[in-house]
Design an enzyme around this catalytic site. Structure first.
Site, PDB file in Angstrom:
ATOM      1  N   TYR A 132      44.143  48.195  91.652  1.00 15.57           N
ATOM      2  CA  TYR A 132      44.186  49.184  92.725  1.00 15.57           C
ATOM      3  C   TYR A 132      44.221  50.594  92.150  1.00 15.57           C
ATOM      4  O   TYR A 132      45.016  50.898  91.257  1.00 15.57           O
ATOM      5  CB  TYR A 132      45.404  48.967  93.622  1.00 15.57           C
ATOM      6  CG  TYR A 132      45.386  49.918  94.808  1.00 15.57           C
ATOM      7  CD1 TYR A 132      44.446  49.740  95.820  1.00 15.57           C
ATOM      8  CD2 TYR A 132      46.263  50.984  94.895  1.00 15.57           C
ATOM      9  CE1 TYR A 132      44.395  50.618  96.892  1.00 15.57           C
ATOM     10  CE2 TYR A 132      46.218  51.861  95.965  1.00 15.57           C
ATOM     11  CZ  TYR A 132      45.281  51.678  96.959  1.00 15.57           C
ATOM     12  OH  TYR A 132      45.221  52.552  98.014  1.00 15.57           O
ATOM     13  N   GLN A 200      46.326  46.987 102.818  1.00 15.68           N
ATOM     14  CA  GLN A 200      45.236  46.049 103.105  1.00 15.68           C
ATOM     15  C   GLN A 200      44.459  45.669 101.846  1.00 15.68           C
ATOM     16  O   GLN A 200      43.905  44.565 101.765  1.00 15.68           O
ATOM     17  CB  GLN A 200      44.301  46.597 104.187  1.00 15.68           C
ATOM     18  CG  GLN A 200      43.666  47.936 103.897  1.00 15.68           C
ATOM     19  CD  GLN A 200      44.476  49.104 104.425  1.00 15.68           C
ATOM     20  OE1 GLN A 200      45.698  49.040 104.498  1.00 15.68           O
ATOM     21  NE2 GLN A 200      43.786  50.172 104.812  1.00 15.68           N
ATOM     22  N   ASN A 229      51.219  54.096  97.086  1.00 16.72           N
ATOM     23  CA  ASN A 229      52.321  54.647  97.870  1.00 16.72           C
ATOM     24  C   ASN A 229      53.308  53.551  98.273  1.00 16.72           C
ATOM     25  O   ASN A 229      53.215  52.403  97.835  1.00 16.72           O
ATOM     26  CB  ASN A 229      51.786  55.397  99.100  1.00 16.72           C
ATOM     27  CG  ASN A 229      50.994  54.500 100.038  1.00 16.72           C
ATOM     28  OD1 ASN A 229      51.110  53.279 100.007  1.00 16.72           O
ATOM     29  ND2 ASN A 229      50.177  55.103 100.884  1.00 16.72           N
ATOM     30  N   GLN A 274      54.232  67.607  86.842  1.00 17.54           N
ATOM     31  CA  GLN A 274      54.594  66.346  87.494  1.00 17.54           C
ATOM     32  C   GLN A 274      54.789  66.539  88.985  1.00 17.54           C
ATOM     33  O   GLN A 274      54.437  65.677  89.795  1.00 17.54           O
ATOM     34  CB  GLN A 274      55.867  65.785  86.861  1.00 17.54           C
ATOM     35  CG  GLN A 274      55.978  64.280  86.917  1.00 17.54           C
ATOM     36  CD  GLN A 274      54.874  63.592  86.138  1.00 17.54           C
ATOM     37  OE1 GLN A 274      54.317  64.150  85.198  1.00 17.54           O
ATOM     38  NE2 GLN A 274      54.532  62.382  86.532  1.00 17.54           N
ATOM     39  N   HIS A 277      51.936  66.121  91.809  1.00 13.19           N
ATOM     40  CA  HIS A 277      51.430  64.836  92.296  1.00 13.19           C
ATOM     41  C   HIS A 277      51.641  64.692  93.798  1.00 13.19           C
ATOM     42  O   HIS A 277      50.721  64.370  94.532  1.00 13.19           O
ATOM     43  CB  HIS A 277      52.117  63.677  91.571  1.00 13.19           C
ATOM     44  CG  HIS A 277      51.487  63.334  90.266  1.00 13.19           C
ATOM     45  ND1 HIS A 277      50.311  62.638  90.167  1.00 13.19           N
ATOM     46  CD2 HIS A 277      51.878  63.596  88.987  1.00 13.19           C
ATOM     47  CE1 HIS A 277      49.993  62.468  88.894  1.00 13.19           C
ATOM     48  NE2 HIS A 277      50.923  63.045  88.160  1.00 13.19           N
ATOM     49  N   GLU A 343      60.235  57.236  84.227  1.00 12.31           N
ATOM     50  CA  GLU A 343      58.842  56.824  84.010  1.00 12.31           C
ATOM     51  C   GLU A 343      58.284  57.571  82.802  1.00 12.31           C
ATOM     52  O   GLU A 343      57.702  56.979  81.890  1.00 12.31           O
ATOM     53  CB  GLU A 343      58.038  57.137  85.264  1.00 12.31           C
ATOM     54  CG  GLU A 343      56.553  56.844  85.137  1.00 12.31           C
ATOM     55  CD  GLU A 343      55.762  57.360  86.326  1.00 12.31           C
ATOM     56  OE1 GLU A 343      54.607  56.920  86.492  1.00 12.31           O
ATOM     57  OE2 GLU A 343      56.274  58.217  87.087  1.00 12.31           O
ATOM     58  N   HIS A 344      58.434  58.887  82.796  1.00  8.43           N
ATOM     59  CA  HIS A 344      58.019  59.732  81.672  1.00  8.43           C
ATOM     60  C   HIS A 344      59.248  60.478  81.166  1.00  8.43           C
ATOM     61  O   HIS A 344      59.904  61.178  81.938  1.00  8.43           O
ATOM     62  CB  HIS A 344      56.983  60.767  82.102  1.00  8.43           C
ATOM     63  CG  HIS A 344      55.815  60.218  82.861  1.00  8.43           C
ATOM     64  ND1 HIS A 344      55.761  60.238  84.245  1.00  8.43           N
ATOM     65  CD2 HIS A 344      54.668  59.647  82.436  1.00  8.43           C
ATOM     66  CE1 HIS A 344      54.620  59.705  84.636  1.00  8.43           C
ATOM     67  NE2 HIS A 344      53.939  59.321  83.568  1.00  8.43           N
ATOM     68  N   ASP A 377      48.707  60.994  80.468  1.00  7.85           N
ATOM     69  CA  ASP A 377      47.973  60.675  81.689  1.00  7.85           C
ATOM     70  C   ASP A 377      46.497  60.419  81.418  1.00  7.85           C
ATOM     71  O   ASP A 377      45.862  59.632  82.126  1.00  7.85           O
ATOM     72  CB  ASP A 377      48.094  61.832  82.689  1.00  7.85           C
ATOM     73  CG  ASP A 377      49.457  61.896  83.347  1.00  7.85           C
ATOM     74  OD1 ASP A 377      50.170  60.882  83.322  1.00  7.85           O
ATOM     75  OD2 ASP A 377      49.800  62.959  83.886  1.00  7.85           O
ATOM     76  N   GLU A 431      73.493  15.521  81.439  1.00  9.14           N
ATOM     77  CA  GLU A 431      73.083  16.171  82.683  1.00  9.14           C
ATOM     78  C   GLU A 431      72.959  15.182  83.835  1.00  9.14           C
ATOM     79  O   GLU A 431      72.492  15.542  84.915  1.00  9.14           O
ATOM     80  CB  GLU A 431      71.764  16.910  82.473  1.00  9.14           C
ATOM     81  CG  GLU A 431      71.888  18.080  81.501  1.00  9.14           C
ATOM     82  CD  GLU A 431      70.622  18.934  81.437  1.00  9.14           C
ATOM     83  OE1 GLU A 431      69.581  18.510  81.997  1.00  9.14           O
ATOM     84  OE2 GLU A 431      70.686  20.028  80.839  1.00  9.14           O
ATOM     85  N   HIS A 436      65.386  10.677  82.467  1.00  7.48           N
ATOM     86  CA  HIS A 436      64.774  11.548  81.451  1.00  7.48           C
ATOM     87  C   HIS A 436      64.847  10.861  80.087  1.00  7.48           C
ATOM     88  O   HIS A 436      63.869  10.871  79.328  1.00  7.48           O
ATOM     89  CB  HIS A 436      65.514  12.899  81.392  1.00  7.48           C
ATOM     90  CG  HIS A 436      65.120  13.861  82.468  1.00  7.48           C
ATOM     91  ND1 HIS A 436      65.228  13.580  83.805  1.00  7.48           N
ATOM     92  CD2 HIS A 436      64.620  15.120  82.381  1.00  7.48           C
ATOM     93  CE1 HIS A 436      64.823  14.620  84.505  1.00  7.48           C
ATOM     94  NE2 HIS A 436      64.442  15.579  83.665  1.00  7.48           N
TER      95      HIS A 436
END
Length: 453
Positions: A132, A200, A229, A274, A277, A343-344, A377, A431, A436
Site C-alpha cells: 500500500y 478498502q 492513515n 517531519q 507530513h 520512529e526516527h 526517507d 504433559e 505422543h
C-alpha cells in the site's frame, strides 16, 4: 514549539518507567474507534468486490477510475512523461535501497543435532504481497521503493501495489494514482497496480476482488505492508490473521536527542521537515540544555512562517504530540528516548555515534549533523517504513525479513530417533499426553502377528 516538559530534578526522581512513558508527548490514534468505520467498508469489499471498490473510490476519493487495475499503457506513459531529474533521483534511490536490502538476505541453515538427526531452517518468501502506498496530503513514490525493493529481494513471486485514485489528475491519468507513483512502479517492473485507497485497499488484498461476471480482477494476498492513515491501520487490525501485516502505522514522528553542542538551526529544520507530513506528525526534542531549547524555539519562529506548508507545520508543532523535554543529563535523555521509542531518532550530541550505540528502542537512528531523517526517507539505502507510536520497543522496520518465513525441516534417521526416544516419551508422559510417546515407541515395536501373516 510551544510546549515543554521539564523532567529535571525532583520531577525525574518521582517517575517510574510507566510514568515516564505516559508523560511523553504522543499523537492520539484511536484505531479501536476507527474499526467501527472500516468494518462495513471491508464487508462491502468482501461481498461486492470490484463494484464496491469503485463505489468507495468515488465516495472517498471523489473520482471513479475507468478501471480498477491501472492499464499497462498508463503505467508506461507515466514513466515516459516523468521529469528526467525525478527519474534519475528515483533510480538512485532504488540502487541504494537494493544495496542495503540485498545484504539482508537470509541463508538456509542446517544444524546437526545428533548423528543422523538434522534440523534445517529454510527461508521461504510469502507467495503474494499487497503493497500500500498512501496518497493524501503528499505524493509518496519513495514508499513504492521502500515496499517493493525488499519484497523483490526476498523473492516474492507475486506482488501488487494499491494507491488512491487522484481526482486532480488530468488527461490519461484521470482517476488513477499519481503519475509519479505509477512511474516508480514501472521503474521497478511492477505492472499490477490498482486505483484503490484506504481501508478498502487492505480489504481488496485480504479477500481478493471479482467483477460482476465473477471474473477475478485481484487475487488475495498473504501479506499487506505499507503506511497509511488511521483507517488503513484499523483495516489491518481487523483483517490480521486472514492476512499478515507489517504494522499498524500511526502518524509519523521524530525525536532528537541533543546537547549544548548541537546546532539549533539544524534541529529546527529537522523538526519542521517531519511536521510537514500532516497535522498529527510528532516532533520532539530531548535535551539537557535549556539554552539550546530556547535557541531552537527562536529558529522555529523564524523558519515556520517561511516554509511552504506553514499552517500544517504550525499545527503539528503546537499539538500535544510535539514538544521539548528537558532532562538533567545525557543518561536521562537516553532513558527518555528509549521510553519514547521513536520512529526516527536523531542524535545530535558530542560523540553522536557512541551515544547512538547506547540506544535500544528506535525504528531508525540518524547519527550526527549530516544524517537528517529526510536522507533516510529517500536515499540513505535504509527503509523508511518504520514502527510508530512506541512500537519500536518490540518491532522493526520493513526489511527483506518481513517477506520471508522460516520453515524448520526435521530429518532424523531410525537410530537418531531411537537414541532420543526415552526423552520424548518422558516429556510426553509429564504433559499427560501419552499418545505422543506412543507415536515414537510404535516405530520400534515388533510387528504384530497380523502384520507378519
Amino acid at each position: 514549539m510551544n510546549s515543554r516538559i521539564d523532567l529535571r530534578g525532583a520531577a525525574w526522581e518521582s517517575l517510574d518507567s510507566r510514568g515516564l512513558r505516559d508523560t511523553l508527548p504522543r499523537a492520539e490514534l484511536d484505531v479501536e474507534a476507527a474499526l467501527d468505520v472500516v468494518r462495513p467498508i471491508c464487508e462491502r469489499v468482501h461481498h461486492a468486490g470490484v463494484t464496491a471498490l469503485l463505489d468507495l473510490g468515488e465516495r472517498f476519493d471523489k473520482v471513479r477510475p475507468s478501471s480498477l487495475r491501472v492499464p499497462v499503457e498508463i503505467l508506461q506513459s507515466a514513466l515516459e512523461t516523468l521529469d528526467p531529474r525525478v527519474r534519475a533521483a528515483l533510480e538512485e534511490s532504488i540502487r541504494r535501497a537494493r544495496l542495503v536490502h540485498v545484504d539482508q538476505r537470509r541463508t538456509d541453515t542446517t544444524t546437526n543435532v545428533a548423528p543422523g538427526g538434522t534440523v534445517t531452517e529454510r527461508w521461504v518468501p510469502v507467495n503474494r504481497v499487497g503493497l500500500y502506498v498512501p496518497g493524501g496530503l503528499a505524493v509518496y513514490p519513495s514508499s513504492v521503493v521502500m515496499n517493493v525493493v525488499p519484497a523483490q529481494v526476498a523473492g516474492v513471486p507475486s506482488l501488487a501495489v494499491a494507491s488512491p485514485p487522484q481526482a486532480h489528475n488530468t488527461g490519461v491519468f484521470t482517476g488513477y494514482p499519481h503519475p509519479t507513483i505509477l512511474a516508480a512502479c514501472t521503474l521497478l517492473g511492477v505492472d499490477e497496480v490498482y486505483s484503490v485507497g484506504g481501508a478498502q485497499a487492505v480489504a481488496m488484498f485480504a479477500y481478493g476482488a471479482a467483477d460482476e461476471t465473477g471474473a477475478v480482477v485481484c487475487e488475495p494476498a498473504s501479506l499487506v505492508t505499507g503506511p497509511g492513515n488511521v483507517y488503513v491501520a484499523a483495516a489491518k487490525r481487523l483483517l490480521k490473521g486472514l492476512i499478515g501485516i507489517d504494522a499498524e502505522a500511526g502518524p509519523t514522528e521524530i525525536a532528537i536527542l541533543a546537547d549544548d553542542s548541537a546546532d539549533p538551526e539544524l534541529i529546527a529544520a529537522d523538526l519542521i521537515s517531519q511536521a510537514e507530513h500532516d497535522e498529527l506528525a510528532a516532533s520532539v526534542l530531548v535535551t539537557d540544555s535549556e539554552a539550546l531549547a530556547d535557541r531552537v524555539d527562536e529558529a522555529l519562529k523564524r523558519r515556520v512562517p517561511t516554509t511552504k506548508h506553514s499552517d500544517r507545520v504550525s499545527i503539528a508543532l503546537s499539538g500535544r504530540q510535539s514538544g521539548t523535554v528537558l532532562v538533567d543529563g545525557l543518561d536521562e535523555g537516553l532513558q527518555v528516548v528509549d521510553a519514547y521509542g521513536a520512529e526516527h531518532l536523531a542524535i545530535q550530541t558530542r560523540d553522536a555515534a557512541g551515544v547512538a550505540a547506547r540506544v535500544t528502542n528506535a525504528g531508525a537512528i540518524f547519527v550526527g549533523d549530516y544524517a537528517p531523517v529526510s536522507l533516510g526517507d529517500y536515499a540513505a539505502g535504509s527503509n523508511h517504513v518504520l514502527p510508530t507510536g512506541g512500537c519500536a520497543c518490540h518491532s522493526s522496520g520493513l526489511s527483506v525479513q518481513s517477506f520471508l518465513r522460516g520453515i524448520h525441516v526435521v530429518d532424523y534417521s531410525r537410530a537418531a530417533l531411537q537414541e532420543v526416544a526415552d526423552t520424548v516419551v518422558t516429556l510426553a508422559n509429564a504433559e499427560d499426553l501419552p499418545a505422543h510417546g506412543e507415536a515414537v515407541t510404535a516405530r520400534f515395536a515388533p510387528p504384530s502377528p497380523a502384520d507378519v501373516s
